[in-house]
Scaffold this motif. Sequence first.
Motif, short mmCIF file in Angstrom:
data_model
loop_
_atom_site.label_atom_id
_atom_site.label_comp_id
_atom_site.label_asym_id
_atom_site.label_seq_id
_atom_site.Cartn_x
_atom_site.Cartn_y
_atom_site.Cartn_z
N ILE A 156 56.57 3.95 90.61
CA ILE A 156 57.05 2.93 89.69
C ILE A 156 58.37 3.37 89.06
N THR A 157 59.27 2.45 88.85
CA THR A 157 60.55 2.78 88.21
C THR A 157 60.43 2.68 86.70
N ARG A 158 61.40 3.23 86.01
CA ARG A 158 61.41 3.14 84.55
C ARG A 158 61.49 1.67 84.11
N LEU A 159 62.29 0.89 84.79
CA LEU A 159 62.40 -0.53 84.48
C LEU A 159 61.05 -1.22 84.60
N GLN A 160 60.36 -0.99 85.71
CA GLN A 160 59.06 -1.63 85.94
C GLN A 160 58.03 -1.22 84.91
N ALA A 161 58.04 0.06 84.54
CA ALA A 161 57.08 0.54 83.54
C ALA A 161 57.31 -0.14 82.19
N LEU A 162 58.57 -0.25 81.78
CA LEU A 162 58.88 -0.87 80.50
C LEU A 162 58.62 -2.37 80.51
N VAL A 163 58.93 -3.03 81.63
CA VAL A 163 58.64 -4.46 81.75
C VAL A 163 57.14 -4.70 81.67
N ALA A 164 56.35 -3.82 82.30
CA ALA A 164 54.89 -3.96 82.26
C ALA A 164 54.38 -3.85 80.83
N LEU A 165 54.90 -2.88 80.08
CA LEU A 165 54.47 -2.72 78.70
C LEU A 165 54.87 -3.93 77.85
N SER A 166 56.08 -4.41 78.05
CA SER A 166 56.54 -5.58 77.31
C SER A 166 55.67 -6.80 77.61
N SER A 167 55.32 -6.96 78.89
CA SER A 167 54.51 -8.11 79.29
C SER A 167 53.09 -8.02 78.75
N GLY A 168 52.47 -6.85 78.92
CA GLY A 168 51.10 -6.69 78.48
C GLY A 168 50.93 -6.78 76.98
N LEU A 169 51.91 -6.27 76.24
CA LEU A 169 51.84 -6.31 74.78
C LEU A 169 52.39 -7.60 74.22
N GLU A 170 52.92 -8.46 75.09
CA GLU A 170 53.45 -9.77 74.71
C GLU A 170 54.50 -9.63 73.60
N LEU A 171 55.44 -8.74 73.85
CA LEU A 171 56.49 -8.49 72.86
C LEU A 171 57.53 -9.60 72.88
N ALA A 229 54.32 8.96 79.65
CA ALA A 229 53.54 9.36 78.48
C ALA A 229 54.27 8.99 77.20
N ALA A 230 55.59 9.20 77.18
CA ALA A 230 56.38 8.85 76.00
C ALA A 230 56.38 7.35 75.77
N PHE A 231 56.56 6.56 76.83
CA PHE A 231 56.54 5.10 76.71
C PHE A 231 55.22 4.62 76.12
N ILE A 232 54.12 5.10 76.70
CA ILE A 232 52.81 4.63 76.28
C ILE A 232 52.51 5.05 74.85
N TYR A 233 52.85 6.29 74.51
CA TYR A 233 52.58 6.73 73.15
C TYR A 233 53.38 5.91 72.14
N GLN A 234 54.64 5.66 72.43
CA GLN A 234 55.46 4.87 71.52
C GLN A 234 54.97 3.43 71.43
N ALA A 235 54.40 2.92 72.53
CA ALA A 235 53.81 1.58 72.49
C ALA A 235 52.60 1.57 71.56
N LEU A 236 51.82 2.65 71.57
CA LEU A 236 50.68 2.75 70.65
C LEU A 236 51.15 2.88 69.21
N VAL A 237 52.26 3.60 69.00
CA VAL A 237 52.84 3.69 67.65
C VAL A 237 53.26 2.31 67.17
N ASN A 238 53.91 1.55 68.05
CA ASN A 238 54.35 0.21 67.71
C ASN A 238 53.18 -0.69 67.34
N ALA A 239 52.05 -0.47 68.03
CA ALA A 239 50.85 -1.27 67.77
C ALA A 239 50.03 -0.71 66.61
N LYS A 240 50.54 0.33 65.96
CA LYS A 240 49.86 0.98 64.84
C LYS A 240 48.52 1.58 65.26
N LYS A 241 48.46 2.05 66.50
CA LYS A 241 47.27 2.71 67.00
C LYS A 241 47.46 4.22 67.08
#
Length: 407
Positions: A156-171, A229-241
Motif C-alpha cells: 500500500i502507498t502512503r497516499l492510499q493509507a491516508l485516503v483509507a483513514l480519511s474515508s473510514g473516519l469520515e473526515l 503505525a504513526a498514521f494510525i496512532y495519530q488517527a486515534l489521537v484525533n478521535a480522542k482514543k
Amino acid sequence: MFKRHFLGLGSAGVSIGFLWLNPGIALAAPGCESAQPLTLAGIGSPSNPAPPPFILAKKQFSDTRNHWAEPFISALVKRKIVSGFPGNRFKPDAPVTRAEFAAMLAKAFDYRSPRQSPKSFSDVTISWQKQSIGKAYALGFMSGGPKGRFNPNQAITRLQALVALSSGLELASPGNPVQVLSQQFRDANQVPSWAVKKIAATTRRKIVSNYPSPQVLSPNRMATRGEVAAFIYQALVNAKKAPQLAAKNVSRKYIVGYQGSITYDIKDLVPLHNQVRSEVGVGPITWSDNLAEYATEWANYLATKGGCKLTHRPFKGKWQQKYGENLFMGSFTAFNVTDAVKTWYTEKKKYDGKPLNRSNAVLASHYTQLVWGKTRKVGCAQVTCQKRLIVVCNYDPPGNHLGEKPF
C-alpha cells in the motif's frame, strides 16, 4: 591569498558564515545530516503471503531503538494493534500489504460501528485475511478493485493509507484543501485531484507524519510499517482514543502541524531574505533549485563523513566552494528554519556601514550577505544531526567581498 574562517554566536543558536577575500573564491559553511530514503524490506509474496505477526516485544523491539517511529509503534503494541516478528523485530522500514493494513485498521478501530456488511473478495482465501479485510471493508476504510478482487498482498502507498483513514473516519475536508496541501508540502502537486480533499482532511487533523522532513509527503511511495503505525496512532489521537505524544518527545517534529513541530518549508526563507533586503533598498532574490541541491550535497557529506561538525567547504578539490554561504545550528526541538534568518539579521546592529574589512566582517558578515546588493539567487537546505537543526543557504553571486559595501 589570505583565507579566514569566522564563527558568530546568535540569539537562536550558532551561525557560521564565510568571507570573500578574493573575487571568485569563497569560504563556505555547510550543513549536517540528510534525509535518506527508507529501506524497504520485502514481506511475504503472492505465493506465500505472510500472516499478520503476533509476536509482542517483551520490552522494546531490537530494530526500533532510536527509530523515529518508535513511540508510535510502542503505543500500538501496548494496545495490541500491531505486533512484531520472531527475533524481537518489528521491521519498521518494511512495506505494508493491503491485507496487513486491513488487519491493523480492524484492531485499531474496533470501537466503531460497521457502516456496511462485510464483503468477500475472490482473491482473498486465507482465513485471517478474510476476517480482517471483511471488517476493514465493513467499517468503511477499504474497498476492492475491479472484478471483485482486493489484491491483499499488494503493498500500500502512503497516499492510499491516508485516503483509507480519511474515508473510514469520515473526515470532513477543510474549505480550502488545495491551499492546505500547498502550504504544508513541497510535493503537494503529486497528490492526484481525486485525493486532495481526503489528504487535506488528514493533514488538518495532524494524522500525517513525514520522516525525515515534515514538508515532503511522498504520497506515491510505499508506506512502511513505522509510517503506518504513526498514521494510525495519530488517527486515534484525533478521535480522542489515545493521548498526544509528550511535548518533549522528539518524534513529534515529524507530525505535520503538531504544535512545536518544524512545519516551515525551506523556501519560506526567501520572503524573509527579501524583507530584510527591502529595508536597505536592495532588490529581491529568487529561489534556486541548483543552489539548494548544492547545499544539500555538502550537508550529506558532513552527515556521513564530517561528524556533524560545522566545517566549511575546502578551497580546492571535489568539494571546492563556488558560492556565498550562511549557516545556522540550533536544537531542533527549540528552533525552526526561520530562526536562521532571524539570527543572521541580529547582526545588523553590529554592522558599522563601512566597506567590509576583517574586523566588521567577523561581526556582521551573515547580515551583510543577506543584504548584498549584487546577490540574485539563494538556495537553502534544512537537515538534522544529533538532535540539532542545521540550516545552510548558498548565494549567487556571493557577497562579502573585502573592500566593498553590501549596498
